[in-house]
Motif scaffolding. Structure first.
Motif, PDB file in Angstrom:
ATOM      1  N   GLU A  34      35.528  43.565  28.962  1.00  0.00           N
ATOM      2  CA  GLU A  34      35.026  41.961  29.055  1.00  0.00           C
ATOM      3  C   GLU A  34      35.716  41.175  27.996  1.00  0.00           C
ATOM      4  O   GLU A  34      35.873  40.106  28.334  1.00  0.00           O
ATOM      5  N   LYS A  35      36.036  41.798  27.007  1.00  0.00           N
ATOM      6  CA  LYS A  35      37.054  40.905  25.793  1.00  0.00           C
ATOM      7  C   LYS A  35      38.141  40.208  26.456  1.00  0.00           C
ATOM      8  O   LYS A  35      38.493  39.232  25.853  1.00  0.00           O
ATOM      9  N   ASP A  36      38.683  40.660  27.233  1.00  0.00           N
ATOM     10  CA  ASP A  36      39.802  40.208  27.891  1.00  0.00           C
ATOM     11  C   ASP A  36      39.607  38.929  28.854  1.00  0.00           C
ATOM     12  O   ASP A  36      40.762  38.312  29.210  1.00  0.00           O
ATOM     13  N   LEU A  37      38.482  38.576  29.169  1.00  0.00           N
ATOM     14  CA  LEU A  37      38.155  37.450  30.103  1.00  0.00           C
ATOM     15  C   LEU A  37      38.334  36.065  29.319  1.00  0.00           C
ATOM     16  O   LEU A  37      37.111  35.378  28.754  1.00  0.00           O
ATOM     17  N   GLN A  74      51.735  41.147  41.327  1.00  0.00           N
ATOM     18  CA  GLN A  74      52.498  40.294  40.320  1.00  0.00           C
ATOM     19  C   GLN A  74      51.560  40.240  38.965  1.00  0.00           C
ATOM     20  O   GLN A  74      50.416  40.262  39.011  1.00  0.00           O
ATOM     21  N   GLN A  75      52.153  39.233  38.148  1.00  0.00           N
ATOM     22  CA  GLN A  75      51.365  39.085  36.770  1.00  0.00           C
ATOM     23  C   GLN A  75      50.692  37.696  37.260  1.00  0.00           C
ATOM     24  O   GLN A  75      51.280  36.835  37.794  1.00  0.00           O
ATOM     25  N   TYR A  76      49.450  37.887  36.856  1.00  0.00           N
ATOM     26  CA  TYR A  76      48.594  36.745  36.994  1.00  0.00           C
ATOM     27  C   TYR A  76      48.031  36.363  35.594  1.00  0.00           C
ATOM     28  O   TYR A  76      47.802  37.209  34.784  1.00  0.00           O
ATOM     29  N   THR A  77      47.797  34.781  35.346  1.00  0.00           N
ATOM     30  CA  THR A  77      47.484  34.491  34.060  1.00  0.00           C
ATOM     31  C   THR A  77      46.063  33.560  34.496  1.00  0.00           C
ATOM     32  O   THR A  77      45.988  32.901  35.314  1.00  0.00           O
ATOM     33  N   MET A  78      45.304  33.855  33.382  1.00  0.00           N
ATOM     34  CA  MET A  78      43.732  33.048  33.646  1.00  0.00           C
ATOM     35  C   MET A  78      43.978  31.598  33.139  1.00  0.00           C
ATOM     36  O   MET A  78      44.667  31.464  31.921  1.00  0.00           O
ATOM     37  N   THR A  79      43.967  30.551  33.733  1.00  0.00           N
ATOM     38  CA  THR A  79      44.420  29.410  33.666  1.00  0.00           C
ATOM     39  C   THR A  79      43.439  28.326  32.914  1.00  0.00           C
ATOM     40  O   THR A  79      43.608  27.618  32.157  1.00  0.00           O
ATOM     41  N   ARG A  80      42.099  28.436  33.228  1.00  0.00           N
ATOM     42  CA  ARG A  80      41.202  27.821  32.639  1.00  0.00           C
ATOM     43  C   ARG A  80      40.027  28.445  32.008  1.00  0.00           C
ATOM     44  O   ARG A  80      40.194  29.705  32.073  1.00  0.00           O
ATOM     45  N   ASP A  81      39.006  27.801  31.590  1.00  0.00           N
ATOM     46  CA  ASP A  81      37.762  28.582  31.056  1.00  0.00           C
ATOM     47  C   ASP A  81      37.050  29.359  32.044  1.00  0.00           C
ATOM     48  O   ASP A  81      36.845  28.945  33.279  1.00  0.00           O
ATOM     49  N   VAL A  82      37.079  30.918  31.749  1.00  0.00           N
ATOM     50  CA  VAL A  82      36.283  31.653  32.626  1.00  0.00           C
ATOM     51  C   VAL A  82      34.700  31.070  32.722  1.00  0.00           C
ATOM     52  O   VAL A  82      34.014  31.036  31.888  1.00  0.00           O
ATOM     53  N   GLN A  83      34.141  31.381  34.104  1.00  0.00           N
ATOM     54  CA  GLN A  83      32.826  30.822  34.305  1.00  0.00           C
ATOM     55  C   GLN A  83      31.882  32.026  34.409  1.00  0.00           C
ATOM     56  O   GLN A  83      32.096  32.637  35.237  1.00  0.00           O
ATOM     57  N   LYS A  84      30.937  32.253  33.523  1.00  0.00           N
ATOM     58  CA  LYS A  84      30.015  33.364  33.628  1.00  0.00           C
ATOM     59  C   LYS A  84      29.033  32.908  34.490  1.00  0.00           C
ATOM     60  O   LYS A  84      28.396  31.707  34.685  1.00  0.00           O
ATOM     61  N   MET A  85      28.783  33.559  35.586  1.00  0.00           N
ATOM     62  CA  MET A  85      27.544  33.296  36.838  1.00  0.00           C
ATOM     63  C   MET A  85      26.136  33.342  35.884  1.00  0.00           C
ATOM     64  O   MET A  85      26.120  34.107  34.833  1.00  0.00           O
ATOM     65  N   LYS A 109      33.507  34.014  37.322  1.00  0.00           N
ATOM     66  CA  LYS A 109      34.781  33.137  38.276  1.00  0.00           C
ATOM     67  C   LYS A 109      35.773  33.031  37.550  1.00  0.00           C
ATOM     68  O   LYS A 109      35.621  32.642  36.310  1.00  0.00           O
ATOM     69  N   VAL A 110      36.802  33.595  37.852  1.00  0.00           N
ATOM     70  CA  VAL A 110      38.288  33.463  37.038  1.00  0.00           C
ATOM     71  C   VAL A 110      39.038  32.779  37.734  1.00  0.00           C
ATOM     72  O   VAL A 110      39.815  33.375  38.502  1.00  0.00           O
ATOM     73  N   PRO A 111      39.671  31.620  37.510  1.00  0.00           N
ATOM     74  CA  PRO A 111      40.690  30.798  37.906  1.00  0.00           C
ATOM     75  C   PRO A 111      42.029  31.675  37.612  1.00  0.00           C
ATOM     76  O   PRO A 111      42.154  31.763  36.086  1.00  0.00           O
ATOM     77  N   MET A 112      42.912  31.745  38.312  1.00  0.00           N
ATOM     78  CA  MET A 112      44.368  32.413  37.839  1.00  0.00           C
ATOM     79  C   MET A 112      45.373  31.983  38.545  1.00  0.00           C
ATOM     80  O   MET A 112      45.347  31.367  39.838  1.00  0.00           O
ATOM     81  N   VAL A 113      46.610  32.025  37.854  1.00  0.00           N
ATOM     82  CA  VAL A 113      47.933  31.736  38.844  1.00  0.00           C
ATOM     83  C   VAL A 113      48.754  32.788  38.556  1.00  0.00           C
ATOM     84  O   VAL A 113      49.154  33.230  37.616  1.00  0.00           O
ATOM     85  N   ALA A 169      44.668  31.877  42.730  1.00  0.00           N
ATOM     86  CA  ALA A 169      43.477  32.569  42.973  1.00  0.00           C
ATOM     87  C   ALA A 169      42.315  32.331  42.219  1.00  0.00           C
ATOM     88  O   ALA A 169      42.203  31.806  41.049  1.00  0.00           O
ATOM     89  N   ASN A 170      40.991  32.206  43.091  1.00  0.00           N
ATOM     90  CA  ASN A 170      39.792  32.131  42.243  1.00  0.00           C
ATOM     91  C   ASN A 170      39.158  33.207  42.362  1.00  0.00           C
ATOM     92  O   ASN A 170      38.500  33.853  43.468  1.00  0.00           O
ATOM     93  N   ALA A 171      39.303  34.109  41.359  1.00  0.00           N
ATOM     94  CA  ALA A 171      38.977  35.773  41.630  1.00  0.00           C
ATOM     95  C   ALA A 171      37.524  35.736  40.960  1.00  0.00           C
ATOM     96  O   ALA A 171      36.993  34.850  40.191  1.00  0.00           O
ATOM     97  N   VAL A 172      36.800  36.994  41.273  1.00  0.00           N
ATOM     98  CA  VAL A 172      35.363  37.348  40.948  1.00  0.00           C
ATOM     99  C   VAL A 172      35.588  38.673  40.123  1.00  0.00           C
ATOM    100  O   VAL A 172      36.370  39.588  40.715  1.00  0.00           O
ATOM    101  N   ALA A 173      34.980  38.513  38.815  1.00  0.00           N
ATOM    102  CA  ALA A 173      35.104  39.618  38.148  1.00  0.00           C
ATOM    103  C   ALA A 173      33.645  40.203  37.852  1.00  0.00           C
ATOM    104  O   ALA A 173      32.812  39.223  37.627  1.00  0.00           O
ATOM    105  N   VAL A 174      33.178  41.307  37.937  1.00  0.00           N
ATOM    106  CA  VAL A 174      32.289  42.034  37.503  1.00  0.00           C
ATOM    107  C   VAL A 174      32.403  43.014  36.462  1.00  0.00           C
ATOM    108  O   VAL A 174      33.214  43.999  36.298  1.00  0.00           O
TER     109      VAL A 174
END
Length: 353
Positions: free
Chosen positions: A144-147, A255-266, A296-300, A307-312
């Motif tokens: 979780e610390k990687d988000l 491929q390599q994805y980078t988290m681009t903006r603030d990660v949003q906790k639901m 919710k994790v925005p990535m490029v 990608a608008n990814a969902v992480a659990v």
């Protein structure tokens, strides 16, 4: 009025009714969850005659061969010497002739295609050594610390199953879904015993019949209606969000994805996660627990894929199988740190708003 013109008027009306009609599953969603947008993972599994379609034009052509009405949505009406035919373009045909009216809905069931082992997302599962060596990161787990913005990961967003669509609850309830009735199921769907498809279907049913771990409630939803009911009952409200991972390109590569903006906790720490299962029609393995945080994790991606990814993130893993893939990938022990993973594109997480 000319008889042929009467046919045109009557069956143009019928074509419009057919093309605009919604499937029972869609009607149920709209009545039960009027303020909840349907996620792409669910829209993609709706039959093509569900009514959730792109609007297109309607054309009418009159010639020596009769009359043809095409709505541009896969629905056509043909009037000729042999009677009248309506086709929705989705396996449903309505024919009117001297013999009366007949409706044929087409065959149900499509080949099972498995791209990711769905057991990776179940707490009791432990992969074999061969599976780890073949593809140890097919379902990437992380902490979780990687988000946070700037984190990079090698990911491949895909659908775990393909080719199946939802049945309505009424249809699904008429079909057995049990190991005790497995021979009948194979016969009903014309699946050859001993085939790869048969074994995959058997595995899905057996997984659904496995006991739960302490603190987990699970349910295998064989229709969209039953998934809605299980999820809302466990969350205790109809005021819910249902979200899935969405990628702006089809057939992306790892491929390599980078988290681009603030990660949003639901908003809730209680969630229902529904994993798509390989079967001849859409089946979801849903489980709920009060030890989940969803994000919710925005990535490029490196190639520009967005990608608008969902992480659990599972905050209590103490009851998981100690040999679960997550512990082998992260090199941690059960119950020590939250374990997180991204959802494939055809999985859904439900939380209260």
């Amino acid at each position: 009025m000319d008889l042929r013109l009467l046919f045109i008027v009557a069956f143009l009306s019928l074509a419009l009714v057919v093309s605009h009609a919604t499937q029972p599953s869609v009607d149920y969603w709209q009545s039960k969850l009027p303020n909840t947008p349907m996620p792409k993972a669910i829209r993609d599994l709706l039959p093509s005659d569900s009514g959730v379609t792109e609007e297109k034009s309607t054309s009418v052509n009159v010639g020596n061969g009769g009359v043809n009405v095409n709505t541009g949505k896969g629905t056509s009406v043909n009037v000729g010497r042999k009677g009248v035919g309506v086709s929705t373009g989705s396996g449903t045909n309505v024919g009117v002739g001297k013999g009366g009216v007949s409706v044929h809905t087409g065959t149900k069931g499509k080949p099972v295609v498995v791209n990711v082992n769905p057991n990776y997302f179940k707490y009791f599962y432990a992969p074999s050594e061969d599976q780890l060596q073949d593809n140890p990161n097919v379902a990437l787990f992380f902490q979780e610390k990687d988000l946070h913005q700037g984190t990079t990961m090698n990911l491949h967003f895909i659908k775990t199953t393909q080719g199946a669509t939802f049945l309505s609850r009424q249809e699904a309830n008429t079909i057995p879904f049990s190991s005790n009735k497995f021979s009948d199921i194979l016969q009903q769907f014309s699946v050859k015993p001993g085939s790869k498809e048969a074994q995959t279907m058997k595995n899905t049913i057996q997984d659904c019949e496995e006991p739960t771990i302490q603190g987990e409630d699970k349910y295998c939803a064989t229709s969209l209606e039953s998934m809605v009911d299980f999820s809302t009952s466990k969350l205790g409200t109809n005021n819910v969000q249902a979200v899935s991972t969405e990628v702006d390109k089809e057939e992306t590569q790892k491929q390599q994805y980078t988290m681009t903006r603030d990660v949003q906790k639901m908003p809730s720490n209680e969630a229902v996660v529904c994993h798509s299962e390989p079967y001849v029609y859409a089946v979801f393995y849903c489980h709920s627990t009060d030890s989940i945080r969803a994000y919710k994790v925005p990535m490029v991606g490196a190639d520009g894929t967005k990608a608008n990814a969902v992480a659990v993130c599972h905050t209590d893993t103490s009851k998981w199988n100690p040999k679960h893939l997550a512990f082998q990938v992260l090199k941690v022990k059960p119950g020590t740190v939250p374990v997180c993973h991204f959802l494939p594109e055809d999985h859904v997480v439900w939380v209260s708003k």
